[in-house]
Design an enzyme around this catalytic site. Structure first.
Site, PDB file in Angstrom:
ATOM      1  N   GLU A   1       1.143 -10.634  -1.062  1.00 12.86           N
ATOM      2  CA  GLU A   1      -0.190 -10.960  -0.533  1.00 12.86           C
ATOM      3  C   GLU A   1      -0.353 -12.473  -0.475  1.00 12.86           C
ATOM      4  OE1 GLU A   1      -2.831  -8.719  -3.042  1.00 12.86           O
ATOM      5  OE2 GLU A   1      -1.962  -6.809  -2.415  1.00 12.86           O
TER       6      GLU A   1
ATOM      7  N   HIS B   1       0.013  -9.867  -6.716  1.00  8.28           N
ATOM      8  CA  HIS B   1       0.938  -9.146  -5.837  1.00  8.28           C
ATOM      9  C   HIS B   1       1.635 -10.167  -4.942  1.00  8.28           C
ATOM     10  CE1 HIS B   1      -1.824  -5.434  -6.380  1.00  8.28           C
ATOM     11  NE2 HIS B   1      -0.855  -5.430  -7.266  1.00  8.28           N
TER      12      HIS B   1
ATOM     13  N   GLU C   1     -10.736  -9.086  -1.453  1.00  9.83           N
ATOM     14  CA  GLU C   1      -9.691  -8.721  -0.509  1.00  9.83           C
ATOM     15  C   GLU C   1      -9.838  -9.522   0.780  1.00  9.83           C
ATOM     16  OE1 GLU C   1      -7.295  -6.621  -1.091  1.00  9.83           O
ATOM     17  OE2 GLU C   1      -7.951  -5.257  -2.688  1.00  9.83           O
TER      18      GLU C   1
END
Length: 1003
Positions: free
Chosen positions: A806, A803, A985
């Site tokens: 990010e 992504h 994450e």
């Protein structure tokens, strides 16, 4: 326990009164469990029957009715089916008649209104009450300002959604506004806040429907409430009123479309022939598209944004409960013959170590090093167009191991000795020569092949001749001073500028960056370099605490937005930057800022000057898409000193953000950098994030109904006058940054200890190369045992930046790579134990073109792992192919980890996969004899929880959701049989506990 039963048979008043007294005492003490127990034993029905019977007596016996009404109001609040029970007992008319008969007796009236309010909470019962005249009855009770019987007034506010339309049709909305104005003007001592708020709550209910909002606007409700709330802002006791008014104003603000020609991206990319992009996948970013329409009778969702726990709960809303789908099922999505091609991507398995170099690799030229590399199978660089159909057989072509793109055939990396020291000085003579050569090479390559490479110009420096002369002394007089702010296209000027560079930024070199950036292929054909990416940056000098949210900042911003509608006199409305129509913008207008975003990873579509020091900003959607607005990165210049500028990014999409909980954007000042302080710093104050009045039609939104937007607003004071500053969502990390970082890492490693191979996984849709790294330890010796240990090391497969927005994932990957090639004893041990296969940037095109979520195909690549296509998703297709190959030779990775960033949580955590935990969470019975599972998937997160200060085990989840079945984590777990398959994450914001939690006292 048996107190309620005598109601059904007893006619003795004393018995009834005694029972009511006992029940009152029992239910007024303790918790709600007693009330729930009474409800379960038929208490509500018994009380309603007693009320109906008592109301039939003439005259009514209020000694019995009052305690009955009190009990009904108390019990009805806890009984979810109370409204239905009232209707079943035919008690609706009874309660209304009692209310009418007691309009002149406020004590009895108050008790009746309590019960009416409880009844009206049920939609069906509320509608019945409205039909039978409850609306007219209530407006007889609610009167203009009076100090008498205020308790009765407060009990009368029992509007329900079912009666909103009836209230509008009968003209009560205008009456409510007049009543509110009367109470507001006369209640100067603020003694009756609850009555004023009750009137506002009635207005809030009515404006839940479209007809109510239209009537509210036609009755000048916006002006009335906006004017009245100005008197309340200075008093904190009036917060309930201010909050309710703000909610009504925000809800009733006339809806508009974004001020752009189309919500689709300004950039489009022609997809390969016969390839069709799939519709946007609904994942963690797509759920907000559901149910966003504001239909009649549907109340706008007013979430409490001061509560960080209000989250989408992305990981457990859609659990997979089919055991067969949860089980590992090794399958192939392509012909097995294709896997042979990936053998060349594993040169470590066939490396000939009989030719160990005797001299240091750092002392050789690139040509010598290339010749001395052991021979490995040549491998073809797959591209988006090289595979014509799913059954295409890969061809063997003679290409070098690193697989250079034709546009990079003349690319040379200057070979300085680079070491990670506290301060590293570059050879200035070499640096001048290198940068001149780089520019000359670019010119010559343009003449030979205009498409292969291009000249990049550094963005203009600040327009301050005196400052420039002070910074560059006499050397600048001939090149910069005559045209301050001009383009730095001269290699001599660049060399002068680079003489200011101290070379003290670890793992960064401006001339490495330029050399890599000139080979990048972008849709907009970027001609400019952003200064921060070219110059580099140092870490901040101290740890900064998260921003403490100012009380009332969100409502102040919303009211400021409403002021535009109510008092438009000072609104300028001038477009100062427009990516779609540059000719229609007014850059450089007196007194306004100048914006720019056409550089690598830049994202700003439009800038509109609202007031002198306020700007509305619109982000560009992802290429070939109409959504995914979150990442921004742009340049701003021509600012004044000590002036707070307000910026509103008005087309954000997520329903909430860490910007509401202490996160700040980042800012880079060119003047600060050239004075020896090149840093991205957290900046901005009065930050908040809230739903705005912009909407997207179904046609413009690609069929999405009721799409709405959010505003991220912040104010900022720039550190210098006429500076050039860059603002970004998070610390930028471009594709060129990564490529130049890999070049430096390759030089910085110890070749006698670190085995490093950089290859090309494939070519992207946009024609950029996707690098593939192999890192492990060199064998101890050429002995058979040491070589066997080398070949048999288990694999660890790491990926990042699928992504593009990010960027924190790339910073984590950067640290991973630097650690793995370092001399740290733990890094050395890891290299000796594992072979690391790493794809540091899985979506180069998205990163280059400023996307937040998607690739050039308009697809979220992390939703394509089930069935990727080589034409539309080449990086996913070939990464999956490499994993298939490793599994086919019995070398499936021990650990697979995909690095991501998280915008709504703090700290660092992982998502993994577990059959049992998923079934348990879904409430399914788990037969442990049939379903067996190795709990080793928890081992690595537990270790990280012990050794990594930013890691939080409690935030981890090992649930498998249906909507995640096409993500890398789930597909690698199912199809490759990798037990330890994770998504890691990392927060955009900061840490809420542990070593990295920064308190104000540590600033």
């Amino acid at each position: 326990k048996f107190g309620v039963f005598p109601f059904q048979s007893s006619c003795d008043k004393d018995v009834i009164l005694n029972i009511l007294s006992v029940l009152t005492d029992l239910l007024s003490l303790g918790t709600g469990r007693r009330i729930q127990y009474m409800i379960s034993k038929g208490g509500s029905e018994a009380l309603l029957q007693a009320l109906t019977a008592a109301a039939q007596h003439e005259p009514p016996d209020h000694s019995t009715l009052l305690p009955l009404l009190r009990l009904l109001a108390r019990v009805g609040q806890r009984d979810r089916k109370f409204g239905l029970k009232v209707q079943k007992a035919d008690a609706t008319d009874t309660i209304l008649n009692l209310t009418r008969r007691n309009l002149g007796h406020h004590l009895y009236l108050t008790h009746c209104l309590w019960v009416l309010r409880v009844c009206a909470s049920n939609v069906t019962t509320g509608a019945t009450l409205g039909i039978n005249g409850a609306m007219e009855l209530l407006f007889k009770v609610i009167t203009p300002y009076s100090k008498r019987h205020v308790r009765t007034f407060n009990s009368a506010f029992s509007f329900s959604e079912s009666n909103s339309r009836r209230a509008v049709n009968r003209g009560y909305l205008g009456g409510l506004l007049r009543l509110y104005q009367d109470w507001h003007h006369n209640d100067v001592s603020n003694n009756y806040i609850y009555i004023r708020r009750g009137l506002l709550l009635c207005l809030k209910h009515i404006t839940n429907i479209q007809l109510g909002r239209e009537t509210f606007l036609g009755s000048r409700g916006m002006e009335i409430l906006f004017t009245s709330v100005q008197d309340c802002l200075s008093c904190k006791n009036l917060d309930p009123i201010i909050t309710t008014v703000t909610q009504i104003l925000r809800k009733c603000y006339p809806k508009e479309h974004l001020p752009v020609a189309s919500v689709r991206s300004s950039y489009s990319f022609p997809l390969p022939r016969n390839a069709k992009a799939e519709p946007p996948c609904e994942g963690s970013e797509g759920k907000w598209l559901k149910g966003g329409c504001e239909s009649d009778g549907e109340e706008e969702d007013e979430k409490d944004l001061d509560n960080e726990d209000v989250e989408s709960k992305e990981e457990d809303y859609d659990l997979e409960i089919d055991v067969n789908k949860l089980r590992s099922r090794p399958v192939l999505d392509r012909p097995e013959e294709e896997l042979r091609q990936y053998e060349s991507m594993c040169p470590e398995l066939s490396h000939n170590f009989q030719e160990l170099e005797s001299e240091s690799e750092e002392e050789k030229t690139l040509e010598d090093r290339a010749e001395s590399l052991p021979s490995t199978p040549s491998h073809f660089i797959p591209s988006a167009t090289s595979v014509k159909h799913p059954n295409y057989r890969w061809r063997n072509q003679s290409v070098t191991e690193t697989g250079p793109d034709p546009g990079e055939k003349d690319f040379k990396i200057p070979l300085q000795s680079w070491t990670k020291k506290e301060k590293c000085r570059w050879d200035q003579t070499d640096e001048k020569r290198d940068i001149v050569e780089a520019v000359q090479d670019a010119h010559s390559s343009e003449e030979e092949d205009p498409a292969s490479s291009h000249v990049l110009a550094l963005r203009p420096l600040p327009k301050d001749a005196a400052w420039c002369k002070k910074m560059f002394y006499s050397e600048c007089e001939g090149s910069i001073n005559p045209n301050p702010g001009g383009r730095l296209e001269s290699s001599y000027t660049l060399t002068n500028l680079l003489e200011k560079h101290q070379g003290d930024i670890p793992f960064h070199s401006p001339h490495f960056y330029i050399a890599r950036a000139k080979c990048v292929k972008s849709i907009a054909d970027y001609k400019d370099l952003a200064f921060p990416d070219f110059w580099g940056h140092q870490p901040p000098p101290y740890s900064k605490p998260m921003l403490e949210r100012k009380h009332g900042v969100q409502r102040d911003k919303v009211l400021d937005d409403v002021r535009r509608l109510i008092q438009p006199g000072d609104v300028i409305g001038r477009t100062v930057f427009d990516l779609d129509e540059p000719s229609c913008s007014s850059p450089g207008a007196p007194g306004c800022l100048t914006f720019f975003s056409k550089f690598e990873s830049g994202n700003l579509r439009k800038a509109i000057q609202v007031r002198e020091f306020e700007y509305d900003l619109i982000m560009n959607a992802d290429v070939n898409s109409n959504q995914h607005h979150q990442w921004f990165y742009f340049e701003v210049r021509d600012m004044k000193l000590t002036v707070p500028y307000r910026f509103n990014i008005i087309n954000c999409e997520k329903f909430n953000s860490q910007f509401n909980y202490g996160m700040q954007l980042v800012m880079y000042s060119v003047k600060e950098a050239l004075q020896g302080r090149p840093r991205w710093l957290r900046a901005g104050h009065d930050i908040c994030y809230y739903k705005n009045h912009y909407r997207c039609s179904a046609a413009a939104g690609g069929g999405v109904r009721g799409k709405f937007y959010y505003t991220f607003t912040f104010s900022i004071k720039f550190p210098h006058k006429d500076d050039v500053c860059y603002l970004a969502y998070h610390y930028p990390y471009t594709y060129s940054t990564m490529m130049s970082h890999l070049d430096i890492l390759e030089q910085n490693r110890n070749p006698k200890k670190v085995y490093w191979r950089q290859q090309t996984l494939c070519q992207t849709l946009g024609g950029n190369l996707c690098p593939l790294l192999t890192i492990t330890a060199m064998p101890e010796s050429k002995k058979g045992d040491d070589l066997e240990q080398f070949y048999n090391r288990p694999y660890v497969f790491l990926m990042a930046r699928v992504h593009p927005g990010e960027s924190n994932a790339s910073w984590v990957m950067k640290g991973t790579l630097e650690f793995l090639v370092s001399s740290d004893p733990i890094a050395d041990l890891l290299r000796k134990c594992f072979i690391f296969k790493i794809v540091p940037m899985l979506n180069p095109d998205g990163v280059i073109n400023g996307n937040h979520r998607c690739s050039l195909s308009g697809d979220d690549l992390n939703r394509q792992w089930l069935s990727p296509t080589s034409q539309l998703h080449p990086t996913i297709y070939h990464a999956k192919g490499l994993l298939y190959y490793l599994r086919s030779i019995g070398r499936a990775p021990l650990v697979f980890c995909d690095y991501h960033g998280h915008s709504q949580k703090k700290n660092v955590f992982v998502y993994g996969c577990s059959i049992k935990e998923t079934l348990w969470q879904a409430g399914c019975m788990v037969d442990t004899d049939v379903i067996t599972e190795d709990v080793g998937y928890r081992t690595l997160p537990k270790i990280l929880d012990k050794v990594a200060p930013a890691f939080v085990m409690n935030s981890c989840s090992f649930l498998v959701e249906k909507s995640r079945e096409s993500t890398a984590r789930v597909v690698v777990w199912k199809e490759m049989g990798v037990l330890r398959s994770y998504t890691m994450e990392s927060t955009y914001c900061g840490c809420s506990h542990g070593l990295y939690k920064v308190s104000k006292s540590l600033k």
